[in-house]
Design a protein around this motif. Sequence first.
Motif, PDB file in Angstrom:
ATOM      1  N   TYR A  90       0.843  -1.193   0.000  1.00 31.29           N
ATOM      2  CA  TYR A  90       0.000   0.000   0.000  1.00 31.29           C
ATOM      3  C   TYR A  90       0.877   1.241   0.000  1.00 31.29           C
ATOM      4  N   SER A  91       0.637   2.142  -0.935  1.00 30.11           N
ATOM      5  CA  SER A  91       1.431   3.384  -0.998  1.00 30.11           C
ATOM      6  C   SER A  91       0.913   4.373   0.032  1.00 30.11           C
ATOM      7  N   LEU A  92       1.815   5.146   0.542  1.00 31.10           N
ATOM      8  CA  LEU A  92       1.455   6.172   1.513  1.00 31.10           C
ATOM      9  C   LEU A  92       1.195   7.491   0.796  1.00 31.10           C
ATOM     10  N   ASP A  93       0.352   8.289   1.355  1.00 31.55           N
ATOM     11  CA  ASP A  93      -0.023   9.561   0.743  1.00 31.55           C
ATOM     12  C   ASP A  93       1.149  10.533   0.832  1.00 31.55           C
ATOM     13  N   LYS A  94       1.252  11.361  -0.197  1.00 34.74           N
ATOM     14  CA  LYS A  94       2.291  12.391  -0.165  1.00 34.74           C
ATOM     15  C   LYS A  94       1.698  13.710   0.302  1.00 34.74           C
ATOM     16  N   PRO A  95       2.412  14.518   0.991  1.00 32.93           N
ATOM     17  CA  PRO A  95       3.753  14.269   1.547  1.00 32.93           C
ATOM     18  C   PRO A  95       3.677  13.349   2.772  1.00 32.93           C
ATOM     19  N   PHE A  96       4.783  12.656   3.030  1.00 34.98           N
ATOM     20  CA  PHE A  96       4.836  11.739   4.171  1.00 34.98           C
ATOM     21  C   PHE A  96       6.047  12.107   5.015  1.00 34.98           C
ATOM     22  N   PHE A  97       5.809  12.325   6.282  1.00 29.72           N
ATOM     23  CA  PHE A  97       6.876  12.799   7.163  1.00 29.72           C
ATOM     24  C   PHE A  97       6.745  12.106   8.503  1.00 29.72           C
ATOM     25  N   ILE A  98       7.867  11.553   8.972  1.00 30.23           N
ATOM     26  CA  ILE A  98       7.901  10.939  10.302  1.00 30.23           C
ATOM     27  C   ILE A  98       8.787  11.771  11.208  1.00 30.23           C
ATOM     28  N   LEU A  99       8.253  12.108  12.346  1.00 29.55           N
ATOM     29  CA  LEU A  99       9.067  12.735  13.368  1.00 29.55           C
ATOM     30  C   LEU A  99       9.173  11.738  14.514  1.00 29.55           C
ATOM     31  N   ALA A 100      10.373  11.218  14.696  1.00 24.27           N
ATOM     32  CA  ALA A 100      10.604  10.242  15.770  1.00 24.27           C
ATOM     33  C   ALA A 100      11.295  10.947  16.923  1.00 24.27           C
ATOM     34  N   THR A 101      10.955  10.540  18.131  1.00 29.11           N
ATOM     35  CA  THR A 101      11.583  11.182  19.290  1.00 29.11           C
ATOM     36  C   THR A 101      12.321  10.150  20.128  1.00 29.11           C
ATOM     37  N   GLN A 102      13.289  10.640  20.872  1.00 28.40           N
ATOM     38  CA  GLN A 102      14.059   9.803  21.795  1.00 28.40           C
ATOM     39  C   GLN A 102      14.226  10.564  23.083  1.00 28.40           C
TER      40      GLN A 102
END
Lengths: 354, 268
Positions: A152-164
């Motif tokens: 399944y393709s993801l919608d554009k734009p696609f942005f992940i913000l990961a935290t630590q």
Amino acid sequence: MYENNSEAGHISITYENAGRIFGSFFEEIGRVVVGQKNAVENIVISILCGSHVLVESNPGLGKTLMISTISKALNLKFSRIQCTPDLMPADITGTTIIEEREGGTKEFRFEAGPVFANIVLADEINRASPKTQSALLEAMQEKQVTVGNETYSLDKPFFILATQNPIEMEGTYPLPEAQLDRFLLKILLDYPSFEEEKEIINRYTKSEFPKITRGIDKPTLLELQALTRQVPISEELKERALNIVSLTRKDKENIEYGASPRASIGLILAAKARALIEGRNFVSQEDIDTMAYPVLRHRIILTFEAERSGLTPDEAITQLLKKTGRKENREEKASENEQEEPAKKKFKFPGIGK
Amino acid sequence: MFFTLYMIFALFNMQDIFSIIDFFEPYTGSKYSFLGAELLFETLGIILVELGLALAITAFRYTRKEKKDAIKIIEEKFPTLNERLRTAYDNRAVDNIIVKDLLNKVTLDIKPVTSSALLDRRLLIIGIGALFLTASGSTYIAITGYHTDMTPKNLPEAIENIPFISDKDSGLLTLEESEAGKNGEEASGSSLEKITVITIEGTEVELKIPPGAGQGITIKEEGDERENTFGQSAAYDPEAIASQAYYENLPEGYRNIIQNYFEELAKE
């Protein structure tokens, strides 16, 4: 409410208005998020480059508020994933379920997971198991998700913000270098200043919280992403970026493992995005030198001796920039100090020398 | 460069070198008509040599010279074009909105820039000053014919007079002092003063040959005769010798003095 240039459908109009668009965008974000201007700018840079960001900060510094505000300002679908050790890959990507229809027939239906959003906040990603982290990898890299035999393709734009969270490292799964390399930028958040914290108190102890009223729509954002790659850069600065990255591999005194060619691409793209945000139609040396820190700090591994001597990745990068004949200016020095202090005092390099 | 070489060559009479070289010697002194003027072969030759050398040295300096970046020079002199000009130049073949915008703006901003902006004025002034000096010097030498006494023939001598190059004071002949010391003799001093040619143990032998005697060290034994292949020259009348300072008519009284001198010498 949202900036929309699609009636002309012309990228040139977006370009002509780019300075004004970004100015009002950051002003709007500033109504909700106090301070953290560099962090907001770096997140927007990463979105423009079509990549992802890793944020390392202590709890309570407004990471969720910041990214949710940005997603609202961009009129994009936002989802949040709280990573825990028992989180499964299907909890991120989605799963196939059996659904009973009218008439008693049953069929499989794909239920999309939280990754099917435009902006995804993966909170405390280092708490998720490596198996779950790898499910996010495909989404980050390929912009698609495979469940069973279906992709399944993801919608554009696609942005992940990961935290630590740099404090609670016990029982965590530090991200391997291959995964870290996929994040364009690593942002270090520091505590707000006294004045900033006072402003936070003033805004968030009232009955009504501040809200944004305008932003950028998706077609305009996609055009801005296209414009980012069109910003010209001179050959001299390309070579400078390459020299900086290649020095991370050559400087065996402080750096055990240097950055990959992905860092060279990331550095130039990030510099282009910064130039566009600043309203310039060319990339300057200041863009390269400023973006070197967030682009490289998570891609280099310091030697044991360097760590023992208290050297931070940012300081190692500063030394590399000096070797390449860096022209320092006041703004850079101020941002350096701002970045170096948290790197020195607050954050430890995960996994080693606690 | 040509004027400088002309001055040097004229001062040191370098045109005389053609008379030293066998190939050119037959042509020295001959005249050639050049642009309505009569020129000696040496003059024409030396001018051609100077021209050739000047061109060769200039070409060598040009190839060795570091090439200057015109864009960098313009960006330094016009800060508004800093980084923009280079970026526009590097991306001149790229076709997109942003590059077009950059090229248009740079084209407008570069209009005040003239070609004189690329000149290094300091070097230009120094060059013109040097040209003026050398041209003036060359003109003066050409008109007055001023030159030194040095010629190419004097070069070997001149080189010998250069300190640290000639070997006159090196002392070629040295004897080992330890040899004389072993036999109880005092070691002789400089080889130019006294040379001891024979030593007998226990006996002090006074036999010294002055420097320049030419025979070297030989020990003469009984019956050993040197082969004499030289013909003895005839005795000459002292009065018939030509002197460097010969006067046909001596002052009064001088003749008697000279005659008495030689008579005394003959008696001895």
